[in-house]
Design a protein around this motif. Sequence first.
Motif: not given
Length: 89
Positions: A3, A54, A60-62, A64-65, A68
Motif C-alpha cells: 500500500p 488491517l 492479500p485483500v481476500e 483480510k476479510s 471486518y
Amino acid sequence: MTPDPLFYLLSGLIVMGDLVAALFFLRFWRQSGDLLFATFAGAFLLLAVGQALLALTNAPVEEKSWIYLLRLAAFVMIIFGIAHKNRSE
C-alpha cells in the motif's frame, strides 16, 4: 502490492481517533456508570484494533476479510447499547 505510505498514515490517524473516542466514552462511563458509554468505548476499541490489524497485515485483500468481523461486532455493540438504554427508560 504494497500500500501507499499515505494509507499507513491515514490508518494511524483513524486508530488514534478511535482510541481517543474510546477513552472519552470510558471517562463518561466511569463518572456515570451508564452501560451505553461502556458499549461505545468497547466498540471504538474494536474499531481501533480492526483498523490497526488491517494496516499491519501484509496479506492479500481476500485473506483480510475476517478483520471486518471486528467492525461488525463493534456496530452490534453500539446497537445493543442503544437498545438497552431505550429499553431501560
